[in-house]
Design an enzyme around this catalytic site. Structure first.
Site, PDB file in Angstrom:
ATOM      1  N   SER A   7      41.560  70.503  -5.250  1.00  0.00           N
ATOM      2  CA  SER A   7      40.121  70.251  -5.288  1.00  0.00           C
ATOM      3  C   SER A   7      39.688  69.547  -4.004  1.00  0.00           C
ATOM      4  CB  SER A   7      39.780  69.373  -6.495  1.00  0.00           C
ATOM      5  OG  SER A   7      38.485  68.832  -6.315  1.00  0.00           O
ATOM      6  N   HIS A  32      39.591  74.803  -5.132  1.00  0.00           N
ATOM      7  CA  HIS A  32      38.712  74.376  -6.222  1.00  0.00           C
ATOM      8  C   HIS A  32      37.529  73.623  -5.621  1.00  0.00           C
ATOM      9  CE1 HIS A  32      37.931  73.207 -10.437  1.00  0.00           C
ATOM     10  NE2 HIS A  32      37.581  72.024  -9.946  1.00  0.00           N
ATOM     11  N   MET A  36      28.381  69.319  -7.937  1.00  0.00           N
ATOM     12  CA  MET A  36      27.772  68.290  -8.799  1.00  0.00           C
ATOM     13  C   MET A  36      26.307  68.106  -8.415  1.00  0.00           C
ATOM     14  SD  MET A  36      30.732  65.394  -8.832  1.00  0.00           S
ATOM     15  CE  MET A  36      32.466  65.817  -9.059  1.00  0.00           C
ATOM     16  N   HIS A  65      33.589  75.263  -9.690  1.00  0.00           N
ATOM     17  CA  HIS A  65      33.393  74.479 -10.915  1.00  0.00           C
ATOM     18  C   HIS A  65      32.003  73.873 -10.859  1.00  0.00           C
ATOM     19  CE1 HIS A  65      34.890  70.729 -13.401  1.00  0.00           C
ATOM     20  NE2 HIS A  65      33.972  71.435 -14.041  1.00  0.00           N
ATOM     21  N   MET A  67      29.279  71.673 -12.140  1.00  0.00           N
ATOM     22  CA  MET A  67      28.911  70.541 -13.004  1.00  0.00           C
ATOM     23  C   MET A  67      27.419  70.298 -12.794  1.00  0.00           C
ATOM     24  SD  MET A  67      32.281  68.293 -12.295  1.00  0.00           S
ATOM     25  CE  MET A  67      32.706  69.328 -10.910  1.00  0.00           C
ATOM     26  N   GLY A 141      32.882  64.095 -12.702  1.00  0.00           N
ATOM     27  CA  GLY A 141      32.004  63.332 -11.814  1.00  0.00           C
ATOM     28  C   GLY A 141      32.714  62.638 -10.674  1.00  0.00           C
ATOM     29  N   PHE A 142      33.993  62.374 -10.845  1.00  0.00           N
ATOM     30  CA  PHE A 142      34.728  61.611  -9.836  1.00  0.00           C
ATOM     31  C   PHE A 142      36.160  62.128  -9.715  1.00  0.00           C
ATOM     32  CE2 PHE A 142      31.803  58.978 -12.231  1.00  0.00           C
ATOM     33  CZ  PHE A 142      31.014  58.406 -11.250  1.00  0.00           C
ATOM     34  N   GLY A 143      36.706  62.010  -8.512  1.00  0.00           N
ATOM     35  CA  GLY A 143      38.133  62.267  -8.325  1.00  0.00           C
ATOM     36  C   GLY A 143      38.912  60.988  -8.585  1.00  0.00           C
ATOM     37  N   GLY A 144      40.219  61.128  -8.679  1.00  0.00           N
ATOM     38  CA  GLY A 144      41.092  59.953  -8.744  1.00  0.00           C
ATOM     39  C   GLY A 144      41.080  59.183 -10.046  1.00  0.00           C
ATOM     40  N   GLY A 175      41.773  67.206 -13.641  1.00  0.00           N
ATOM     41  CA  GLY A 175      41.599  65.761 -13.735  1.00  0.00           C
ATOM     42  C   GLY A 175      42.888  65.011 -13.992  1.00  0.00           C
ATOM     43  N   GLY A 176      43.257  64.175 -13.045  1.00  0.00           N
ATOM     44  CA  GLY A 176      44.422  63.307 -13.241  1.00  0.00           C
ATOM     45  C   GLY A 176      45.764  64.011 -13.166  1.00  0.00           C
ATOM     46  N   GLY A 196      43.204  67.030  -7.060  1.00  0.00           N
ATOM     47  CA  GLY A 196      42.388  66.566  -5.937  1.00  0.00           C
ATOM     48  C   GLY A 196      43.074  65.463  -5.170  1.00  0.00           C
ATOM     49  N   SER A 197      42.994  64.234  -5.715  1.00  0.00           N
ATOM     50  CA  SER A 197      43.553  63.084  -4.996  1.00  0.00           C
ATOM     51  C   SER A 197      45.061  63.214  -4.809  1.00  0.00           C
ATOM     52  CB  SER A 197      43.211  61.789  -5.732  1.00  0.00           C
ATOM     53  OG  SER A 197      43.511  61.905  -7.097  1.00  0.00           O
TER      54      SER A 197
END
Ligand code: DX5
Ligand code: ZN
Length: 217
Positions: A7, A32, A36, A65, A67, A141-144, A175-176, A196-197
């Site tokens: 991502s 990805h 948003m 994706h 959102m 809404g957020f990475g990491g 996510g995660g 992502g992260s």
């Protein structure tokens, strides 16, 4: 065999082209792209012009994706020749069946994403039309963020449903994800892993992509 979709939310946006080349070098299967709108989720990322600027700059297909609220108004912006999937949120669609047909009508594979609190049963009547179900394992809404464990159960249920009903939709997890949980997620039924992260936080990004791919193969 699992596929990896890094991502770019966690990439350096001032070096987007370079960062996409790095994941391509490592053998990423999709890029990805998290769109948003500041309404469906608190953040704003980027839109159609940025996505279109990447067309032809890489051979890696796009995994979009969305959102956003009222995704039916935005879908045409992301229907590039390089777009493999467009995924909308179940929670953002009043007429989900129609939105799925809209994406497929553009010759693009259609996905639906489920927030952590949304049950997979909300898709019972559209699963046959779907190419992809995206299981959110964080609140979007957020990475990491930290992986929400109940996503594992949702993946197993979706995998069971597709076997029982003889369906072929892919399961994507977002996510995660990290090197510690990647193999377990793939074994549970994940076909496409978003990270992502865990990818862009690495010092050697191509090598991190290869490490993920070795775990999910
Ligand atoms: C979150 C996004 C994710 C995000 C994942 O709303 O949909 O794609 O980039 O980031 P990580 O892998 O860092 O949890
Ligand atoms: Zn995402």
């Amino acid at each position: 065999m699992g596929q990896l979709a890094p991502s770019i939310l966690s990439a350096d946006f001032s070096k987007l082209g370079q960062h996409i080349s790095l994941i391509e070098q490592g053998g990423a299967d999709y890029v990805h792209m998290d769109i948003m709108d500041g309404t469906f989720v608190p953040n704003i990322t980027f839109g159609g012009p940025v996505v279109k600027s990447m067309v032809g700059k890489t051979a890696v297909p796009f995994d979009i994706h969305l959102m956003v609220v009222r995704p039916e108004l935005r879908i045409p912006d992301f229907a590039t020749p390089q777009t493999a999937y467009i995924t909308v949120h179940q929670e953002a669609c009043t007429h989900l069946h129609r939105v799925i047909q809209q994406i497929k009508g553009l010759g693009i594979k259609a996905g639906v994403a489920l927030n952590p609190a949304t049950p997979e049963t909300t898709l019972d009547y559209v699963l046959e039309d779907l190419d992809l179900v995206l299981v959110m394992s964080v609140n979007p809404g957020f990475g990491g963020q930290k992986f929400i464990p109940s996503a594992m159960d949702k993946i197993r249920r979706l995998d069971k449903i597709r076997k029982e009903r003889g369906l072929s939709f892919k399961i994507e997890l977002d996510g995660g994800a990290n090197l510690q949980n990647a193999a377990e997620l793939t074994a549970a039924g994940v076909d496409i892993l978003v990270a992502g992260s865990a990818v862009f936080g690495a010092e050697d990004i191509p090598q991190r992509v290869r490490d993920f791919k070795a775990l999910i193969k």
